[in-house]
Write a protein that holds these residues in place. Structure first.
Motif, mmCIF file in Angstrom:
data_model
loop_
_atom_site.group_PDB
_atom_site.id
_atom_site.type_symbol
_atom_site.label_atom_id
_atom_site.label_comp_id
_atom_site.label_asym_id
_atom_site.label_seq_id
_atom_site.Cartn_x
_atom_site.Cartn_y
_atom_site.Cartn_z
ATOM 1 N N ALA A 15 0.840 -1.202 0.000
ATOM 2 C CA ALA A 15 0.000 0.000 0.000
ATOM 3 C C ALA A 15 0.873 1.249 0.000
ATOM 4 O O ALA A 15 0.567 2.241 -0.671
ATOM 5 N N ALA A 16 1.979 1.187 0.745
ATOM 6 C CA ALA A 16 2.927 2.305 0.733
ATOM 7 C C ALA A 16 3.585 2.428 -0.636
ATOM 8 O O ALA A 16 3.838 3.539 -1.128
ATOM 9 N N GLY A 17 3.861 1.292 -1.266
ATOM 10 C CA GLY A 17 4.468 1.321 -2.592
ATOM 11 C C GLY A 17 3.568 1.957 -3.626
ATOM 12 O O GLY A 17 4.005 2.809 -4.412
ATOM 13 N N LEU A 43 11.175 4.832 -5.470
ATOM 14 C CA LEU A 43 11.036 4.222 -4.143
ATOM 15 C C LEU A 43 9.774 3.366 -4.080
ATOM 16 O O LEU A 43 9.792 2.244 -3.562
ATOM 17 N N GLY A 44 8.689 3.887 -4.641
ATOM 18 C CA GLY A 44 7.437 3.135 -4.654
ATOM 19 C C GLY A 44 7.572 1.817 -5.386
ATOM 20 O O GLY A 44 7.052 0.783 -4.956
ATOM 21 N N MET A 45 8.284 1.836 -6.518
ATOM 22 C CA MET A 45 8.490 0.597 -7.270
ATOM 23 C C MET A 45 9.256 -0.422 -6.435
ATOM 24 O O MET A 45 8.900 -1.606 -6.382
ATOM 25 N N PHE A 46 10.309 0.009 -5.755
ATOM 26 C CA PHE A 46 11.096 -0.928 -4.953
ATOM 27 C C PHE A 46 10.287 -1.469 -3.764
ATOM 28 O O PHE A 46 10.436 -2.644 -3.388
ATOM 29 N N ILE A 47 9.438 -0.631 -3.178
ATOM 30 C CA ILE A 47 8.581 -1.110 -2.092
ATOM 31 C C ILE A 47 7.618 -2.175 -2.615
ATOM 32 O O ILE A 47 7.403 -3.213 -1.968
ATOM 33 N N LEU A 48 7.044 -1.942 -3.783
ATOM 34 C CA LEU A 48 6.160 -2.934 -4.386
ATOM 35 C C LEU A 48 6.915 -4.221 -4.688
ATOM 36 O O LEU A 48 6.421 -5.334 -4.442
ATOM 37 N N LEU A 86 10.813 1.908 -17.289
ATOM 38 C CA LEU A 86 11.579 0.929 -16.519
ATOM 39 C C LEU A 86 10.841 0.523 -15.248
ATOM 40 O O LEU A 86 10.770 -0.657 -14.893
ATOM 41 N N LEU A 87 10.293 1.515 -14.547
ATOM 42 C CA LEU A 87 9.545 1.229 -13.323
ATOM 43 C C LEU A 87 8.360 0.323 -13.626
ATOM 44 O O LEU A 87 8.113 -0.665 -12.919
ATOM 45 N N ASN A 88 7.627 0.674 -14.678
ATOM 46 C CA ASN A 88 6.480 -0.157 -15.055
ATOM 47 C C ASN A 88 6.922 -1.511 -15.602
ATOM 48 O O ASN A 88 6.190 -2.497 -15.482
ATOM 49 N N GLY A 89 8.129 -1.576 -16.191
ATOM 50 C CA GLY A 89 8.640 -2.854 -16.663
ATOM 51 C C GLY A 89 8.867 -3.836 -15.529
ATOM 52 O O GLY A 89 8.545 -5.026 -15.646
ATOM 53 N N ALA A 90 9.428 -3.350 -14.432
ATOM 54 C CA ALA A 90 9.620 -4.219 -13.260
ATOM 55 C C ALA A 90 8.283 -4.709 -12.723
ATOM 56 O O ALA A 90 8.110 -5.898 -12.418
#
Length: 415
Positions: free
Chosen positions: A28-30, A217-222, A280-284
């Motif tokens: 949720a934080a991500g 940061l949000g991507m890494f949290i997810l 890139l973020l959406n790719g992960a």
């Protein structure tokens, strides 16, 4: 197994379930950070408010009705049953008498499932960002997490008709991710694009996000939370086989995300001549969604490939939706919808028990249910409360009109 071993295994599996749920809650934080970074600064507070509120609403609604709809069973396999309240906890005698078949607390199961319901609603938040009224969105959250999502969840995870058909979706590429994307798509169609997003001749105008470090940061949290999302879906780890399965799921989840990011990097570089960070973020995330239907795949190399295909698909999907003038500020429909479909189909590459008919039927049934019912609910909200803020409020930013404050007041020019 002796009694002491059974009790220790029960405690360990319950603890693992709860910790996995806590990781999913952290997603949720991500979602909040990712969306906050990808919208303009004048809409940041509204995004933050929306995400903390939707999580709380999801917890309450899923407790009151959603969990019971999803797991109370049903006579037909299509229409779920309903039983008020959570199941009573297992007694020591019941656990010991099960010879290990009862291996986690009933309440831990509810906790793990409720954070999935909240994640489904979080997917919608980014797609309708920067122009939907806050309380219209929250009204939809009540219906979505209490009724719409759990109804189709019963068909599969609740042992309904899709489960009987053999539909396979380990941790919810379609049950959670495509479901959220379908509901988001219905809302986006009724809502319309942000002002200035598309030119008179159909040209797409980029609207940069305000804080890309926050989005990253949000991507890494997810990414981190997804280990609980997929790993917890193994449901136990107190024996050798289960522990090995959990380790494989973690490794495959990680590798699929990496494959998706690298693939999106290469494709975006080839298409745009630049390394687009947002792609890139959406790719992960695309890689993560793609592997979610089958993270227990035995080949780690295949996991990378599944994630990489997701990373390619998400770039083309985002571009394609823009051509259709379907404005999704964070790419949620492409990440969770397009790649959710791919993830369910990818199960056919290795799972001999899954059938093409079963997987296609699951995709179509879940999509139609989520899209049609959501479209009706969004339409009712539009006719009664209104969906969209005024042009003036959109230009000013929704932070002021909806929340009466700004995220970055020190950067605001004073008159």
């Amino acid at each position: 197994m002796n009694d002491a071993t059974i009790e220790i295994a029960y405690a360990l599996d319950t603890f693992y379930f709860l910790m996995s749920g806590a990781l999913v809650m952290w997603m949720a934080a991500g979602f909040t950070m990712l969306e906050s970074g990808l919208v303009r600064s004048r809409n940041t507070v509204e995004i933050l408010t929306k995400n903390v509120a939707l999580y709380s609403i999801a917890c309450i609604m899923y407790f009151l009705v959603g969990y019971q709809i999803m797991y109370a069973g049903g006579a037909t396999g299509f229409i779920p049953g309903f039983a008020l309240g959570l199941d009573a906890e297992n007694t020591v005698a019941e656990v010991l008498g099960s010879d290990g078949d009862i291996y986690y607390s009933n309440t831990s199961d509810f906790f793990f499932q409720v954070v999935f319901a909240a994640a489904t609603m979080s997917i919608i938040s980014g797609a309708v960002a920067e122009r939907m009224k806050l309380f219209s969105f929250l009204a939809f959250a009540v219906v979505m997490t209490g009724f719409i999502y759990p109804f189709q969840g019963y068909w599969s995870w609740g042992e309904g008709w899709l489960d009987a058909l053999g539909y396979s979706d380990y941790a919810g590429s379609a049950i959670v991710h495509m479901a959220g994307a379908a509901a988001a798509l219905a809302g986006v169609i009724l809502l319309g694009p942000r002002k200035g997003k598309y030119g008179p001749n159909g040209e797409v105008r980029a609207i940069p996000g305000a804080n890309l470090p926050l989005a990253t940061l949000g991507m890494f949290i997810l990414w981190m939370g997804w280990f609980g999302f997929n790993g917890g879906s193994e449901l136990k780890m107190s024996d050798v086989d289960s522990a090995n399965a959990v380790a494989l799921v973690f490794a495959n989840t990680n590798l699929a995300a990496a494959g998706g990011l690298v693939a999106a990097l290469l494709v975006s570089r080839a298409m745009f001549g630049k390394s687009d960070l947002t792609m890139l973020l959406n790719g992960a995330l695309a890689g993560l969604v793609s592997i979610t239907a089958g993270p227990d795949v035995g080949s780690t190399f295949l996991a990378i490939l599944i994630g990489a295909v997701g990373g390619v698909l998400v770039v083309f999907s985002i571009v394609f939706l823009d051509k259709l003038k379907l404005d999704d500020p964070v790419g949620a429909i492409s990440v969770h919808g397009t790649c959710g479909i791919w993830g369910v189909l990818a199960v056919l590459l290795w799972n001999g028990d899954a059938t093409f008919v079963g997987q296609i039927t699951g995709i179509v049934a879940i999509f139609l249910w989520m899209f049609v019912v959501s479209f009706i609910v969004w339409g009712i909200i539009k006719a009664t409360m209104g969906l969209r803020c005024s042009d003036e409020e959109e230009a000013q930013g929704m932070d002021i009109s909806e929340c009466g404050m700004e995220a970055y007041p020190e950067f605001t020019k004073q008159s």
